[in-house]
Write a protein that holds these residues in place. Structure first.
Motif, PDB file in Angstrom:
ATOM      1  N   ALA A 118      26.379 -37.073  27.758  1.00  0.00           N
ATOM      2  CA  ALA A 118      26.136 -38.396  27.196  1.00  0.00           C
ATOM      3  C   ALA A 118      27.237 -39.317  27.703  1.00  0.00           C
ATOM      4  CB  ALA A 118      26.117 -38.350  25.670  1.00  0.00           C
ATOM      5  N   TYR A 119      27.010 -40.605  27.598  1.00  0.00           N
ATOM      6  CA  TYR A 119      28.008 -41.566  28.087  1.00  0.00           C
ATOM      7  C   TYR A 119      27.895 -42.866  27.293  1.00  0.00           C
ATOM      8  CZ  TYR A 119      23.955 -43.488  30.576  1.00  0.00           C
ATOM      9  OH  TYR A 119      22.729 -44.022  30.885  1.00  0.00           O
ATOM     10  N   LYS A 120      28.964 -43.662  27.391  1.00  0.00           N
ATOM     11  CA  LYS A 120      28.985 -44.958  26.718  1.00  0.00           C
ATOM     12  C   LYS A 120      28.400 -46.017  27.653  1.00  0.00           C
ATOM     13  CE  LYS A 120      33.138 -43.834  24.023  1.00  0.00           C
ATOM     14  NZ  LYS A 120      34.552 -44.196  23.739  1.00  0.00           N
ATOM     15  N   SER A 121      27.535 -46.839  27.088  1.00  0.00           N
ATOM     16  CA  SER A 121      26.901 -47.900  27.865  1.00  0.00           C
ATOM     17  C   SER A 121      27.224 -49.251  27.230  1.00  0.00           C
ATOM     18  CB  SER A 121      25.389 -47.698  27.917  1.00  0.00           C
ATOM     19  OG  SER A 121      24.768 -48.803  28.541  1.00  0.00           O
ATOM     20  N   TYR A 122      27.682 -50.178  28.069  1.00  0.00           N
ATOM     21  CA  TYR A 122      28.106 -51.491  27.575  1.00  0.00           C
ATOM     22  C   TYR A 122      27.169 -52.602  28.036  1.00  0.00           C
ATOM     23  CZ  TYR A 122      32.506 -49.140  26.458  1.00  0.00           C
ATOM     24  OH  TYR A 122      33.458 -48.293  25.931  1.00  0.00           O
ATOM     25  N   LYS A 123      26.018 -52.243  28.542  1.00  0.00           N
ATOM     26  CA  LYS A 123      25.086 -53.283  28.991  1.00  0.00           C
ATOM     27  C   LYS A 123      24.682 -54.176  27.826  1.00  0.00           C
ATOM     28  CE  LYS A 123      22.899 -50.913  32.916  1.00  0.00           C
ATOM     29  NZ  LYS A 123      21.618 -50.449  33.484  1.00  0.00           N
ATOM     30  N   THR A 124      24.628 -55.476  28.106  1.00  0.00           N
ATOM     31  CA  THR A 124      24.221 -56.430  27.066  1.00  0.00           C
ATOM     32  C   THR A 124      22.703 -56.500  27.002  1.00  0.00           C
ATOM     33  OG1 THR A 124      24.182 -58.295  28.599  1.00  0.00           O
ATOM     34  CG2 THR A 124      26.294 -57.801  27.499  1.00  0.00           C
ATOM     35  N   SER A 125      22.188 -57.089  25.923  1.00  0.00           N
ATOM     36  CA  SER A 125      20.738 -57.238  25.776  1.00  0.00           C
ATOM     37  C   SER A 125      20.172 -58.109  26.896  1.00  0.00           C
ATOM     38  CB  SER A 125      20.402 -57.845  24.409  1.00  0.00           C
ATOM     39  OG  SER A 125      21.082 -59.069  24.221  1.00  0.00           O
ATOM     40  N   GLU A 126      20.982 -59.075  27.381  1.00  0.00           N
ATOM     41  CA  GLU A 126      20.519 -59.936  28.474  1.00  0.00           C
ATOM     42  C   GLU A 126      20.361 -59.137  29.765  1.00  0.00           C
ATOM     43  OE1 GLU A 126      22.174 -62.297  25.307  1.00  0.00           O
ATOM     44  OE2 GLU A 126      23.095 -60.675  26.485  1.00  0.00           O
ATOM     45  N   GLN A 127      21.329 -58.250  30.021  1.00  0.00           N
ATOM     46  CA  GLN A 127      21.247 -57.408  31.218  1.00  0.00           C
ATOM     47  C   GLN A 127      20.029 -56.482  31.161  1.00  0.00           C
ATOM     48  OE1 GLN A 127      25.349 -55.932  30.741  1.00  0.00           O
ATOM     49  NE2 GLN A 127      25.684 -56.457  32.902  1.00  0.00           N
ATOM     50  N   LEU A 128      19.795 -55.918  29.995  1.00  0.00           N
ATOM     51  CA  LEU A 128      18.646 -55.018  29.842  1.00  0.00           C
ATOM     52  C   LEU A 128      17.337 -55.769  30.039  1.00  0.00           C
ATOM     53  CD1 LEU A 128      19.905 -52.993  26.748  1.00  0.00           C
ATOM     54  CD2 LEU A 128      19.663 -52.133  29.086  1.00  0.00           C
ATOM     55  N   ALA A 129      17.271 -57.007  29.533  1.00  0.00           N
ATOM     56  CA  ALA A 129      16.068 -57.812  29.694  1.00  0.00           C
ATOM     57  C   ALA A 129      15.829 -58.136  31.165  1.00  0.00           C
ATOM     58  CB  ALA A 129      16.186 -59.101  28.887  1.00  0.00           C
ATOM     59  N   GLU A 130      16.908 -58.437  31.920  1.00  0.00           N
ATOM     60  CA  GLU A 130      16.784 -58.724  33.352  1.00  0.00           C
ATOM     61  C   GLU A 130      16.273 -57.499  34.107  1.00  0.00           C
ATOM     62  OE1 GLU A 130      20.535 -60.129  34.754  1.00  0.00           O
ATOM     63  OE2 GLU A 130      20.509 -61.941  33.503  1.00  0.00           O
ATOM     64  N   GLU A 131      16.773 -56.325  33.734  1.00  0.00           N
ATOM     65  CA  GLU A 131      16.319 -55.094  34.385  1.00  0.00           C
ATOM     66  C   GLU A 131      14.834 -54.854  34.137  1.00  0.00           C
ATOM     67  OE1 GLU A 131      18.654 -51.735  33.341  1.00  0.00           O
ATOM     68  OE2 GLU A 131      20.468 -52.457  34.343  1.00  0.00           O
ATOM     69  N   ARG A 132      14.419 -55.067  32.893  1.00  0.00           N
ATOM     70  CA  ARG A 132      13.001 -54.854  32.558  1.00  0.00           C
ATOM     71  C   ARG A 132      12.107 -55.825  33.329  1.00  0.00           C
ATOM     72  NH1 ARG A 132      15.065 -53.860  27.313  1.00  0.00           N
ATOM     73  NH2 ARG A 132      14.731 -56.042  26.716  1.00  0.00           N
ATOM     74  N   ALA A 133      12.564 -57.080  33.435  1.00  0.00           N
ATOM     75  CA  ALA A 133      11.781 -58.084  34.157  1.00  0.00           C
ATOM     76  C   ALA A 133      11.663 -57.715  35.632  1.00  0.00           C
ATOM     77  CB  ALA A 133      12.424 -59.459  33.997  1.00  0.00           C
ATOM     78  N   ALA A 134      12.751 -57.221  36.207  1.00  0.00           N
ATOM     79  CA  ALA A 134      12.733 -56.829  37.619  1.00  0.00           C
ATOM     80  C   ALA A 134      11.797 -55.646  37.837  1.00  0.00           C
ATOM     81  CB  ALA A 134      14.144 -56.486  38.074  1.00  0.00           C
ATOM     82  N   GLN A 135      11.815 -54.688  36.923  1.00  0.00           N
ATOM     83  CA  GLN A 135      10.936 -53.528  37.033  1.00  0.00           C
ATOM     84  C   GLN A 135       9.473 -53.941  36.912  1.00  0.00           C
ATOM     85  OE1 GLN A 135      12.492 -51.015  33.951  1.00  0.00           O
ATOM     86  NE2 GLN A 135      14.362 -50.547  35.099  1.00  0.00           N
ATOM     87  N   GLN A 136       9.232 -54.872  36.006  1.00  0.00           N
ATOM     88  CA  GLN A 136       7.866 -55.353  35.813  1.00  0.00           C
ATOM     89  C   GLN A 136       7.381 -56.065  37.071  1.00  0.00           C
ATOM     90  OE1 GLN A 136       7.454 -58.020  32.479  1.00  0.00           O
ATOM     91  NE2 GLN A 136       5.281 -57.626  32.263  1.00  0.00           N
ATOM     92  N   ALA A 137       8.262 -56.882  37.677  1.00  0.00           N
ATOM     93  CA  ALA A 137       7.897 -57.608  38.901  1.00  0.00           C
ATOM     94  C   ALA A 137       7.617 -56.640  40.044  1.00  0.00           C
ATOM     95  CB  ALA A 137       9.008 -58.578  39.280  1.00  0.00           C
ATOM     96  N   ALA A 138       8.360 -55.530  40.054  1.00  0.00           N
ATOM     97  CA  ALA A 138       8.161 -54.520  41.102  1.00  0.00           C
ATOM     98  C   ALA A 138       7.070 -53.530  40.754  1.00  0.00           C
ATOM     99  CB  ALA A 138       9.484 -53.780  41.347  1.00  0.00           C
ATOM    100  N   LYS A 139       6.393 -53.786  39.646  1.00  0.00           N
ATOM    101  CA  LYS A 139       5.311 -52.924  39.158  1.00  0.00           C
ATOM    102  C   LYS A 139       5.775 -51.476  38.967  1.00  0.00           C
ATOM    103  CE  LYS A 139       1.632 -55.824  40.968  1.00  0.00           C
ATOM    104  NZ  LYS A 139       0.433 -55.950  41.814  1.00  0.00           N
TER     105      LYS A 139
END
Length: 498
Positions: free
Chosen positions: A107-128
């Motif tokens: 396991a590990y500690k993750s410091y990603k913000t909610s904004e970063q996670l939202a950007e990642e999801r949007a990019a994944q969605q755009a890339a299908k």
């Protein structure tokens, strides 16, 4: 793990006891009691923002009302306590194992913000791409990762702890209900959170720790938990623990729509408390819920909790979705009402008193009369006790309005003749006339006037009760106060016939 059967029902105090949760509790109780095992109640209250006041109390009270008891719970602690996750968290029970997984590099500690996670999801969605978590420390050594932790901490960021998913793994189990199931680790959506930023463990982590430490041997739960099982098996594997036997019960669907029963479906009452208020019987609720996704041998459908316990067989749990049929529930409840009306009678009294039709003192004083009213009004036909109120309201406590249809019956040539004959005959009858006497009197009018059917009965009903339809008239007349009926007839005559 002990060889004893230990099962649990683990509600969240975020709402009242739902039919689906009641089924989970009931089947786990039946499983434990059938095999002389242990039934545990554990409160999963780590989501403090969604917990409601008295949520836990409501769960336990409604389970007791259903006739379920338990061997271990917050109010009945045993050697595996505490039995509330919030208290277990305060004692550091979860932190110990989170620290172990961190130390092992699992396991590990993750410091990603909610904004970063939202950007990642949007990019994944755009890339299908299917949504998944992207590991941010790829290629870094442990020392480099620790340095990243220190940088984020210096910025005042609070981490979540994520479990490192072994994506090459496949998780398989022989489900008690569904048979053999296999789910690949890649299907869980990447590394998932086991501890939130506020220090609270997430459901899929805490439930594993609790089930292991409480030595739960079998986990019977709803089909919607199948997708959680691989995550939980990952934790069992990572900590070197045995996995309990899982059983995922079929979904409950709305019998009218065929869709999954949703708490947002306002067309169906879904909480046990709502059925209690309407006057459903606990035996009937157990009976109905016990048939949702489980089938007994034979054709019988009316069973007591004790009978269910004796014949319970987990292998008869159905793979097919269970239909929630409101009409069937009403029928089952009617069977239980008819089964023992003496036991139900105080509940019927309470409903009539609560509706303000009679005071408690008057009901006690006139108990025999009220019982007869309930019988004549049609208690055998009700689906739940609250329905008795509308059945007895008119004409025993109130008179309804005289409609245009009723006036037409009264003022017709036949109606006037029948009213005049009935007024004379009824006035002459003794106050304590019985049903047979009333029937004979009405038959006499029929023979004298040669009028029958609605043209005979309706004018008499309207004159005495302001009703066209209702229970057996001679039996009603026995229970009605004669001076009050004479006044009703005089009012009808004065208003419509003079």
């Amino acid at each position: 793990m002990t060889d004893d059967f230990r099962v649990r029902y683990a509600p969240s105090p975020t709402g009242y006891l739902h039919i689906g949760n009641a089924r989970t509790a009931l089947f786990n109780w039946l499983f434990a009691r059938h095999y002389n095992g242990t039934f545990v109640i554990r409160i999963e209250d780590t989501d403090s923002a969604r917990n409601i006041e008295n949520g836990e109390q409501s769960q336990l009270e409604n389970l007791k009302w259903l006739g379920l008891d338990w061997d271990e719970a917050p109010d009945k602690p045993g050697q595996y306590g505490p039995y509330r996750q919030s208290e277990r968290n305060e004692q550091g029970i979860y932190q110990e194992f989170i620290d172990e997984l961190l130390a092992k590099g699992l396991a590990y500690k993750s410091y990603k913000t909610s904004e970063q996670l939202a950007e990642e999801r949007a990019a994944q969605q755009a890339a299908k791409q299917a949504p998944h978590y992207v590991y941010e420390y790829e290629g870094l050594t442990n020392e480099e990762r620790e340095a990243k932790y220190a940088d984020f901490e210096a910025q005042g960021l609070k981490p979540v702890v994520r479990f490192r998913v072994p994506e090459e793994n496949v998780y398989a189990w022989d489900d008690i209900v569904k048979g053999h199931i296999e789910i690949g680790a890649k299907e869980v959506g990447g590394d998932w959170v086991i501890q939130k930023a506020d220090g609270m463990p997430t459901y899929n982590f805490a439930v594993v720790v609790d089930d292991h430490l409480m030595e739960i041997s079998h986990v019977l739960r709803g089909d919607d938990h199948v997708s959680n099982t691989p995550k939980q098996m990952m934790i069992y594997e990572a900590l070197g623990w045995d996995v309990p036997k899982f059983g995922h019960m079929a979904l409950i669907i709305n019998g009218a729509t065929g869709k999954k029963l949703s708490k947002r479906d306002n067309d169906v009452l879904q909480f046990v408390e709502q059925y209690r208020e309407l006057g459903y019987q606990p035996e009937a609720m157990d009976n109905f819920i016990g048939l949702l996704g489980w089938s007994p041998k034979g054709e019988d459908e009316i069973f007591s909790l004790e009978e269910f316990k004796e014949m319970f067989d987990e292998h008869r749990l159905s793979k097919a979705n269970a239909k929630f049929d409101q009409k069937k529930l009403e029928w089952i409840n009617n069977q239980w009402i008819r089964k023992d009306k003496d036991r139900i009678m105080p509940q019927l009294f309470d409903q009539i008193i609560a509706a303000g039709l009679i005071s408690k003192e008057e009901a006690q004083k006139r108990a025999e009369w009220l019982k007869e009213v309930i019988e004549v009004a049609g208690v055998d036909g009700i689906s739940y006790t609250k329905q008795i109120v509308d059945l007895v309201r008119e004409p025993f406590f109130q008179l309804g309005e005289v409609t245009d249809e009723m006036v037409d019956y009264l003022t017709s040539d036949d109606g006037r003749k029948v009213f005049a004959a009935w007024e004379e005959a009824y006035t002459a009858l003794p106050d304590d006339a019985d049903a047979d006497t009333y029937m004979a009197t009405i038959r006499g009018i029929q023979n004298d006037l040669e009028i029958k059917g609605r043209n005979l009965w309706n004018p008499i009903r309207i004159a005495t009760t302001h009703q066209i339809q209702g229970p057996n008239l001679p039996e009603m007349l026995v229970l009605l106060d004669k001076p009050a009926v004479l006044k009703t007839m005089a009012d009808v005559k004065g208003k419509y016939l003079d």
